[in-house]
Write a protein that holds these residues in place. Structure first.
Motif, PDB file in Angstrom:
ATOM      1  N   SER A  35     -55.227 -65.509 -81.746  1.00  0.00           N
ATOM      2  CA  SER A  35     -56.499 -65.578 -81.022  1.00  0.00           C
ATOM      3  C   SER A  35     -57.487 -66.525 -81.705  1.00  0.00           C
ATOM      4  N   LYS A  36     -58.494 -66.926 -80.951  1.00  0.00           N
ATOM      5  CA  LYS A  36     -59.627 -67.704 -81.459  1.00  0.00           C
ATOM      6  C   LYS A  36     -59.221 -68.933 -82.272  1.00  0.00           C
ATOM      7  N   GLY A  37     -58.121 -69.557 -81.901  1.00  0.00           N
ATOM      8  CA  GLY A  37     -57.740 -70.798 -82.560  1.00  0.00           C
ATOM      9  C   GLY A  37     -57.410 -70.682 -84.041  1.00  0.00           C
ATOM     10  N   LYS A  38     -56.981 -69.490 -84.476  1.00  0.00           N
ATOM     11  CA  LYS A  38     -56.655 -69.291 -85.900  1.00  0.00           C
ATOM     12  C   LYS A  38     -55.569 -70.248 -86.386  1.00  0.00           C
ATOM     13  N   THR A  39     -54.697 -70.675 -85.486  1.00  0.00           N
ATOM     14  CA  THR A  39     -53.623 -71.601 -85.858  1.00  0.00           C
ATOM     15  C   THR A  39     -54.109 -73.054 -85.774  1.00  0.00           C
ATOM     16  N   GLY A  40     -55.329 -73.239 -85.275  1.00  0.00           N
ATOM     17  CA  GLY A  40     -55.826 -74.592 -85.019  1.00  0.00           C
ATOM     18  C   GLY A  40     -55.575 -75.027 -83.583  1.00  0.00           C
ATOM     19  N   TYR A  41     -54.907 -74.163 -82.811  1.00  0.00           N
ATOM     20  CA  TYR A  41     -54.583 -74.464 -81.414  1.00  0.00           C
ATOM     21  C   TYR A  41     -54.950 -73.274 -80.544  1.00  0.00           C
ATOM     22  N   THR A  42     -55.182 -73.552 -79.271  1.00  0.00           N
ATOM     23  CA  THR A  42     -55.532 -72.500 -78.324  1.00  0.00           C
ATOM     24  C   THR A  42     -54.268 -71.917 -77.697  1.00  0.00           C
ATOM     25  N   PHE A  43     -54.117 -70.602 -77.842  1.00  0.00           N
ATOM     26  CA  PHE A  43     -53.033 -69.879 -77.175  1.00  0.00           C
ATOM     27  C   PHE A  43     -53.635 -69.030 -76.071  1.00  0.00           C
ATOM     28  N   LEU A  44     -52.914 -68.917 -74.968  1.00  0.00           N
ATOM     29  CA  LEU A  44     -53.316 -68.068 -73.854  1.00  0.00           C
ATOM     30  C   LEU A  44     -52.301 -66.947 -73.722  1.00  0.00           C
ATOM     31  N   ARG A  45     -52.765 -65.771 -73.291  1.00  0.00           N
ATOM     32  CA  ARG A  45     -51.877 -64.614 -73.155  1.00  0.00           C
ATOM     33  C   ARG A  45     -51.371 -64.475 -71.730  1.00  0.00           C
ATOM     34  N   GLN A  46     -50.094 -64.092 -71.622  1.00  0.00           N
ATOM     35  CA  GLN A  46     -49.484 -63.764 -70.332  1.00  0.00           C
ATOM     36  C   GLN A  46     -49.801 -64.822 -69.281  1.00  0.00           C
ATOM     37  N   ARG A  47     -49.287 -66.019 -69.507  1.00  0.00           N
ATOM     38  CA  ARG A  47     -49.546 -67.137 -68.597  1.00  0.00           C
ATOM     39  C   ARG A  47     -48.300 -67.501 -67.806  1.00  0.00           C
ATOM     40  N   PRO A  48     -48.446 -67.686 -66.483  1.00  0.00           N
ATOM     41  CA  PRO A  48     -47.315 -68.131 -65.676  1.00  0.00           C
ATOM     42  C   PRO A  48     -46.885 -69.546 -66.059  1.00  0.00           C
ATOM     43  N   ASP A  55     -45.472 -64.653 -72.850  1.00  0.00           N
ATOM     44  CA  ASP A  55     -46.356 -63.736 -73.579  1.00  0.00           C
ATOM     45  C   ASP A  55     -47.545 -64.512 -74.137  1.00  0.00           C
ATOM     46  N   PHE A  56     -47.244 -65.621 -74.813  1.00  0.00           N
ATOM     47  CA  PHE A  56     -48.286 -66.482 -75.383  1.00  0.00           C
ATOM     48  C   PHE A  56     -47.898 -67.929 -75.126  1.00  0.00           C
ATOM     49  N   LEU A  57     -48.875 -68.739 -74.732  1.00  0.00           N
ATOM     50  CA  LEU A  57     -48.620 -70.129 -74.381  1.00  0.00           C
ATOM     51  C   LEU A  57     -49.663 -71.025 -75.020  1.00  0.00           C
ATOM     52  N   CYS A  58     -49.195 -72.078 -75.689  1.00  0.00           N
ATOM     53  CA  CYS A  58     -50.078 -73.141 -76.143  1.00  0.00           C
ATOM     54  C   CYS A  58     -49.685 -74.386 -75.368  1.00  0.00           C
ATOM     55  N   LYS A  59     -50.545 -74.780 -74.415  1.00  0.00           N
ATOM     56  CA  LYS A  59     -50.233 -75.937 -73.566  1.00  0.00           C
ATOM     57  C   LYS A  59     -50.152 -77.207 -74.398  1.00  0.00           C
ATOM     58  N   GLU A  60     -51.071 -77.353 -75.347  1.00  0.00           N
ATOM     59  CA  GLU A  60     -51.149 -78.574 -76.156  1.00  0.00           C
ATOM     60  C   GLU A  60     -49.853 -78.812 -76.945  1.00  0.00           C
ATOM     61  N   LEU A  61     -49.287 -77.738 -77.504  1.00  0.00           N
ATOM     62  CA  LEU A  61     -48.068 -77.846 -78.303  1.00  0.00           C
ATOM     63  C   LEU A  61     -46.796 -77.697 -77.462  1.00  0.00           C
ATOM     64  N   LYS A  62     -46.980 -77.294 -76.179  1.00  0.00           N
ATOM     65  CA  LYS A  62     -45.827 -76.969 -75.324  1.00  0.00           C
ATOM     66  C   LYS A  62     -44.991 -75.884 -76.007  1.00  0.00           C
ATOM     67  N   LEU A  63     -45.697 -74.881 -76.550  1.00  0.00           N
ATOM     68  CA  LEU A  63     -45.058 -73.799 -77.301  1.00  0.00           C
ATOM     69  C   LEU A  63     -45.290 -72.470 -76.605  1.00  0.00           C
ATOM     70  N   ILE A  64     -44.207 -71.717 -76.457  1.00  0.00           N
ATOM     71  CA  ILE A  64     -44.271 -70.368 -75.901  1.00  0.00           C
ATOM     72  C   ILE A  64     -43.787 -69.409 -76.974  1.00  0.00           C
ATOM     73  N   ILE A  65     -44.519 -68.320 -77.150  1.00  0.00           N
ATOM     74  CA  ILE A  65     -44.104 -67.288 -78.098  1.00  0.00           C
ATOM     75  C   ILE A  65     -43.869 -66.014 -77.311  1.00  0.00           C
TER      76      ILE A  65
END
Length: 121
Positions: A35-48, A55-65
């Protein structure tokens, strides 16, 4: 806002309900790591994304957790298909089990941060 062709509008209500029903492990990972950019990137929860809800998506990194109920040493056929389908869309999926998040969050965080750092080289 630019049109995002990976965003499935039809899954929006379902994603919203999943956010309200997050598991303890998802909430812990969100609060303490993502949350809150702790990794330096914005993650969103439960995104289509495509036909799935990440569960978690960072669009900028194209990373899904993904946080899975059972041990991720035994990836299900569905998980394997989902990872492949999302890879076609350009996403990388990192999977952790509920147990890993609850019992060894420091290592989960190390894996995520390590992936982010290596992807930025």
């Amino acid at each position: 806002m630019p049109h995002n062709n990976h965003y499935n509008q039809n899954l929006k209500p379902f994603a919203r309900s999943l956010r309200k029903e997050s598991t303890k492990a998802e909430i812990r990972l969100w609060c303490e790591v993502l949350s809150k950019g702790k990794t330096g990137y914005t993650f969103l929860r439960q995104r289509p994304v495509g036909n799935y809800i990440a569960d978690f998506l960072c669009k900028e990194l194209k990373l899904i957790i993904e946080v899975d109920g059972c041990s991720h040493n035994f990836k299900t056929e569905e998980d394997i298909k989902q990872d492949k389908d999302l890879e076609i869309l350009g996403f990388t999926t990192l999977r952790f089990s509920d147990e890993e998040v609850m019992k060894d969050l420091a290592n989960v965080e190390r894996v995520i941060v390590g992936w982010i750092e290596s992807s930025q080289r």
